[in-house]
Design a protein around this motif. Structure first.
Motif, PDB file in Angstrom:
ATOM      1  N   PRO A  51       0.811  -1.225   0.000  1.00 29.23           N
ATOM      2  CA  PRO A  51       0.000   0.000   0.000  1.00 29.23           C
ATOM      3  C   PRO A  51       0.840   1.268   0.000  1.00 29.23           C
ATOM      4  N   SER A  52       2.016   1.222   0.608  1.00 27.85           N
ATOM      5  CA  SER A  52       2.851   2.422   0.654  1.00 27.85           C
ATOM      6  C   SER A  52       3.476   2.734  -0.695  1.00 27.85           C
ATOM      7  N   LYS A  53       3.799   1.687  -1.451  1.00 29.49           N
ATOM      8  CA  LYS A  53       4.423   1.888  -2.754  1.00 29.49           C
ATOM      9  C   LYS A  53       3.417   1.797  -3.903  1.00 29.49           C
ATOM     10  N   GLN A  54       2.158   1.404  -3.601  1.00 26.81           N
ATOM     11  CA  GLN A  54       1.112   1.260  -4.619  1.00 26.81           C
ATOM     12  C   GLN A  54       1.602   0.385  -5.775  1.00 26.81           C
ATOM     13  N   PHE A  55       2.085  -0.795  -5.407  1.00 28.27           N
ATOM     14  CA  PHE A  55       2.753  -1.678  -6.360  1.00 28.27           C
ATOM     15  C   PHE A  55       2.529  -3.108  -5.909  1.00 28.27           C
ATOM     16  N   TYR A  56       2.368  -4.023  -6.884  1.00 30.72           N
ATOM     17  CA  TYR A  56       2.257  -5.443  -6.543  1.00 30.72           C
ATOM     18  C   TYR A  56       3.398  -6.204  -7.208  1.00 30.72           C
ATOM     19  N   HIS A  57       3.762  -7.321  -6.597  1.00 31.07           N
ATOM     20  CA  HIS A  57       4.855  -8.137  -7.153  1.00 31.07           C
ATOM     21  C   HIS A  57       4.693  -9.566  -6.667  1.00 31.07           C
ATOM     22  N   CYS A  58       4.844 -10.520  -7.581  1.00 29.26           N
ATOM     23  CA  CYS A  58       4.828 -11.936  -7.216  1.00 29.26           C
ATOM     24  C   CYS A  58       6.262 -12.451  -7.180  1.00 29.26           C
ATOM     25  N   GLY A  60       7.047 -15.448  -6.993  1.00 32.15           N
ATOM     26  CA  GLY A  60       7.111 -16.740  -7.666  1.00 32.15           C
ATOM     27  C   GLY A  60       7.310 -16.627  -9.156  1.00 32.15           C
ATOM     28  N   CYS A  61       6.444 -15.846  -9.827  1.00 35.12           N
ATOM     29  CA  CYS A  61       6.520 -15.777 -11.294  1.00 35.12           C
ATOM     30  C   CYS A  61       7.063 -14.444 -11.805  1.00 35.12           C
ATOM     31  N   GLY A  62       7.230 -13.449 -10.911  1.00 40.43           N
ATOM     32  CA  GLY A  62       7.835 -12.193 -11.327  1.00 40.43           C
ATOM     33  C   GLY A  62       6.876 -11.146 -11.828  1.00 40.43           C
ATOM     34  N   VAL A  63       5.584 -11.438 -11.949  1.00 36.92           N
ATOM     35  CA  VAL A  63       4.647 -10.450 -12.462  1.00 36.92           C
ATOM     36  C   VAL A  63       4.559  -9.290 -11.476  1.00 36.92           C
ATOM     37  N   ASN A  64       4.463  -8.051 -11.987  1.00 42.29           N
ATOM     38  CA  ASN A  64       4.394  -6.895 -11.098  1.00 42.29           C
ATOM     39  C   ASN A  64       3.792  -5.715 -11.831  1.00 42.29           C
ATOM     40  N   GLY A  65       3.433  -4.685 -11.091  1.00 43.99           N
ATOM     41  CA  GLY A  65       2.915  -3.489 -11.734  1.00 43.99           C
ATOM     42  C   GLY A  65       2.061  -2.655 -10.806  1.00 43.99           C
ATOM     43  N   SER A  66       1.348  -1.715 -11.406  1.00 44.10           N
ATOM     44  CA  SER A  66       0.471  -0.797 -10.690  1.00 44.10           C
ATOM     45  C   SER A  66      -0.954  -1.334 -10.689  1.00 44.10           C
ATOM     46  N   ALA A  67      -1.888  -0.533 -10.160  1.00 44.56           N
ATOM     47  CA  ALA A  67      -3.301  -0.927 -10.189  1.00 44.56           C
ATOM     48  C   ALA A  67      -3.778  -1.088 -11.630  1.00 44.56           C
ATOM     49  N   ILE A  68      -3.313  -0.217 -12.525  1.00 43.84           N
ATOM     50  CA  ILE A  68      -3.675  -0.329 -13.945  1.00 43.84           C
ATOM     51  C   ILE A  68      -3.108  -1.621 -14.526  1.00 43.84           C
ATOM     52  N   GLY A  69      -1.846  -1.881 -14.219  1.00 45.85           N
ATOM     53  CA  GLY A  69      -1.216  -3.095 -14.727  1.00 45.85           C
ATOM     54  C   GLY A  69      -1.918  -4.355 -14.251  1.00 45.85           C
ATOM     55  N   PHE A  70      -2.419  -4.344 -13.007  1.00 47.43           N
ATOM     56  CA  PHE A  70      -3.128  -5.517 -12.498  1.00 47.43           C
ATOM     57  C   PHE A  70      -4.394  -5.779 -13.307  1.00 47.43           C
ATOM     58  N   LEU A  71      -5.173  -4.726 -13.576  1.00 44.95           N
ATOM     59  CA  LEU A  71      -6.391  -4.914 -14.362  1.00 44.95           C
ATOM     60  C   LEU A  71      -6.069  -5.425 -15.763  1.00 44.95           C
ATOM     61  N   MET A  72      -4.978  -4.941 -16.351  1.00 41.78           N
ATOM     62  CA  MET A  72      -4.595  -5.390 -17.684  1.00 41.78           C
ATOM     63  C   MET A  72      -4.252  -6.875 -17.668  1.00 41.78           C
ATOM     64  N   ARG A 478      12.685 -13.315 -11.776  1.00 36.28           N
ATOM     65  CA  ARG A 478      12.665 -13.822 -10.418  1.00 36.28           C
ATOM     66  C   ARG A 478      14.001 -13.523  -9.741  1.00 36.28           C
ATOM     67  N   PRO A 479      13.988 -13.257  -8.430  1.00 34.37           N
ATOM     68  CA  PRO A 479      15.243 -13.054  -7.731  1.00 34.37           C
ATOM     69  C   PRO A 479      16.048 -14.335  -7.698  1.00 34.37           C
ATOM     70  N   ARG A 480      17.356 -14.197  -7.604  1.00 34.56           N
ATOM     71  CA  ARG A 480      18.213 -15.370  -7.549  1.00 34.56           C
ATOM     72  C   ARG A 480      17.919 -16.150  -6.281  1.00 34.56           C
ATOM     73  N   SER A 481      17.919 -17.461  -6.423  1.00 36.84           N
ATOM     74  CA  SER A 481      17.614 -18.310  -5.285  1.00 36.84           C
ATOM     75  C   SER A 481      18.884 -18.621  -4.518  1.00 36.84           C
ATOM     76  N   GLY A 482      19.153 -17.840  -3.509  1.00 32.90           N
ATOM     77  CA  GLY A 482      20.331 -18.088  -2.706  1.00 32.90           C
ATOM     78  C   GLY A 482      21.498 -17.231  -3.122  1.00 32.90           C
TER      79      GLY A 482
END
Length: 633
Positions: A51-58, A60-72, A478-482
């Motif tokens: 909520p502070s950054k108004q951003f989502y990120h997974c 696991g799969c790397g998908v991310n974006g804003s509220a607009i990006g989520f709807l898309m 995705r972030p490096r594992s380890g």
């Protein structure tokens, strides 16, 4: 075009948590909210909403974006439609900066959508009274519930049945929508007659076309709407609108060749199937499906025609492949199609067969091996020759490396020899396609060592490395594992700080920022907004990402934002971090000038002014360096 100022105002008026909670149950944990990711199958919640950054990120799969990006991503909307949807939720009217399509064009599209909706209702209403059509569906094993779910209908065996619901039967809209045909004599008649009608929906659920299946005998067996302003068959997939949730739940999608197969599979509880519409699988189809899932199973008949269709699908998918996704091929027994197979063997057997489908890389090697006599040198050479243009088109670097190794093993060659052969064949291809025969031949490159690896594995610089597979979708890898993440460069450190505190961009000396990295170029682009008189987005990471959507810097900013989504900065020391980074920026700039002077001194001795300048720079660098260092963010 929607003005950028409105997009920023819209994002400042919405809360991304409220937007996403309309579609997903979120659970608060610490400063952020979490859920199981809707874009890939998982059992643990790795989908984070800040909520502070108004951003989502997974994670696991790397998908991310804003509220607009989520709807898309979630609803399959285009940018404009997503903005309109979000604006409607907060009661804002979307303005226009005058560069969009004309209102006349918008009105024409709306008339087409309305005409298709009216026709769909008419066909659906005609099904129940048509007993022979209902009996046909029953013979095919379809229940009323499934017929209703797919909005199946019936086109009466009449030349102008649609005239009952379109008083202006001569309207241009009906022809533009593909509902009617005008013959050479000027006579107009319905396109679909005496057929079961399958409405084809876009990603928003609007009817954009129809498919018609003849009852019992007749030709053509299947008839689709022509391409119209609403419908392009190479871009649409039958059943996708209805199957999106089932695809996410199952973790994969099954691609079949006919809409009757989709409906028949749904009758047996297999709802994660879609079908192409009278065309081979296209790159756009593959790209669309990879936004829904990371596993695609192409299901074809096991006869020669089915294998040819599978090969066309393979060829069209190569440039869309990702290392975190799997494409596989399921070949049914020659006497079956998906409809007959699931009826004969059951849904469980079909599901097991789909999970055991042949991966693309194995199918490629098997198919090419079967075409050549590998027990002869000539056959092995022909095998490598045919593999070259296919393997070099594979967009996924790790998969490509393994396919190269498989080609080498099959041909009895080393990996380096195969890579060298591919280079030579690629160099010769332009000349074979009609290059100037008088032009001197290109010098042959020295063959690489047998253990040659791509630059990604050796650390050597590359002129053009393939983008991370998620970058094509605007996603962060995705972030490096380890292992400890490599500290960012000076430009990278400043970019991360500015993304947290956008107004600090005004304090940066743009002339000192290196432009030799994606982070540096993105930072310069943010600062350039100020020189253009534009305010820097201050509505969190999401607003900044949206400002640079579809620009050369969008992927870089999305990647960095994904790294920052769970990062918490200590505001008591963040100012010190910023000053450290500025100091390091100056040190780097001075270091470059010192290196230039020293190089000049080696080539021809510096004059008195040059030596004096060198002394000044060395002293300045020492003073700056003693002031501190850039902290690892």
């Amino acid at each position: 075009m929607i003005p950028q100022s409105f997009v920023q105002e819209l994002l400042s008026r919405v809360d991304i948590v409220d937007v996403i909670e309309r579609y997903l149950p979120l659970k608060k944990s610490g400063a952020n909210y979490f859920a199981c990711c809707p874009f890939h199958g998982e059992k643990s919640a790795s989908f984070s909403v800040s909520p502070s950054k108004q951003f989502y990120h997974c994670f696991g799969c790397g998908v991310n974006g804003s509220a607009i990006g989520f709807l898309m991503e979630y609803s399959g909307l285009g940018f404009v439609d997503a903005v309109k949807e979000l604006a409607g939720q907060v009661g804002l009217q979307v303005p226009d900066d005058g560069r969009s399509a004309t209102p006349a064009h918008d009105d024409a599209s709306e008339r087409l959508y309305e005409a298709m909706a009216v026709a769909a209702r008419f066909y659906r209403d005609q099904l129940k009274p048509a007993r022979h059509a209902v009996d046909y569906l029953k013979r095919r094993g379809l229940s009323g519930e499934v017929a209703a779910r797919f909005s199946l209908g019936y086109a009466p065996d009449e030349w102008q049945a649609l005239e009952k619901v379109f008083p202006d039967y001569r309207a241009k809209t009906l022809a533009d929508a593909g509902l009617v045909i005008d013959n050479d004599q000027g006579r107009r008649y319905d396109r679909f007659r005496n057929r079961i009608v399958f409405p084809i929906h876009d990603r928003r659920g609007r009817v954009i076309a129809f498919g018609g299946r003849v009852l019992d005998k007749g030709e053509p067996k299947y008839l689709n709407s022509p391409e119209t302003p609403l419908f392009e068959k190479g871009r649409e997939l039958y059943g996708l609108f209805l199957s999106q949730k089932a695809i996410r739940d199952a973790g994969f999608v099954v691609v079949v060749e006919g809409y009757m197969d989709v409906v028949a599979l749904a009758q047996f509880g297999i709802e994660n199937a879609v079908a192409t519409l009278g065309t081979a699988t296209t790159p756009h189809h593959v790209h669309t499906l990879l936004r829904q899932t990371d596993r695609i199973v192409f299901c074809f008949d096991g006869d020669a025609a089915g294998r040819r269709a599978a090969w066309r699908a393979l060829e069209n998918a190569l440039e869309s492949l990702r290392d975190d996704a799997t494409l596989a091929f399921l070949f049914l027994p020659a006497e079956h199609d998906p409809d007959s197979f699931v009826r004969a063997e059951g849904a469980e057997t079909f599901a097991k067969a789909a999970l055991a489908a042949t991966p693309l890389a194995r199918f490629l090697i098997q198919e090419l091996s079967a075409r050549h006599a590998l027990d002869s040198a000539e056959g092995r050479a022909a095998f490598v020759h045919e593999a070259a243009p296919l393997v070099t088109r594979i967009a996924a670097p790790l998969l490509k490396l393994q396919v190269v190794k498989a080609v080498a093993e099959t041909a009895g060659m080393t990996q380096g020899e195969v890579e060298y052969a591919f280079e030579q064949l690629a160099a010769a291809a332009p000349r074979r396609r009609g290059a100037d025969p008088q032009a001197p031949p290109r010098a042959a490159a020295a063959p690489p060592p047998a253990s040659a690896f791509p630059a990604e594995f050796t650390g050597e610089p590359a002129l053009s490395r393939p983008a991370h597979p998620a970058a094509a979708r605007g996603l962060a890898p995705r972030p490096r594992s380890g292992g400890r993440r490599k500290p960012p460069s000076t430009a990278g450190a400043l970019l991360r700080l500015v993304m947290q505190h956008p107004t600090w961009a005004a304090r940066l000396p743009v002339a000192l920022i290196p432009d030799d990295s994606p982070e540096g170029l993105a930072l310069i682009a943010i600062i350039d907004l100020l020189s253009l008189g534009e305010a820097i987005p201050a509505g969190g990471l999401g607003a900044l990402i949206e400002r640079f959507r579809d620009t050369p810097h969008g992927d870089t900013l999305a990647r960095v934002a994904a790294e920052l989504v769970d990062a918490e900065f200590d505001e008591a020391v963040v100012e010190t971090l910023f000053e450290d980074a500025l100091r390091k920026l100056q040190v780097d700039s001075i270091g470059k000038e010192i290196a230039t002077l020293l190089q000049h001194d080696r080539e021809q001795a510096l004059d008195a002014a040059g030596r004096h300048r060198l002394g000044e720079l060395l002293l300045e660098k020492r003073n700056l360096a003693s002031g501190g260092k850039v902290s690892d963010l």
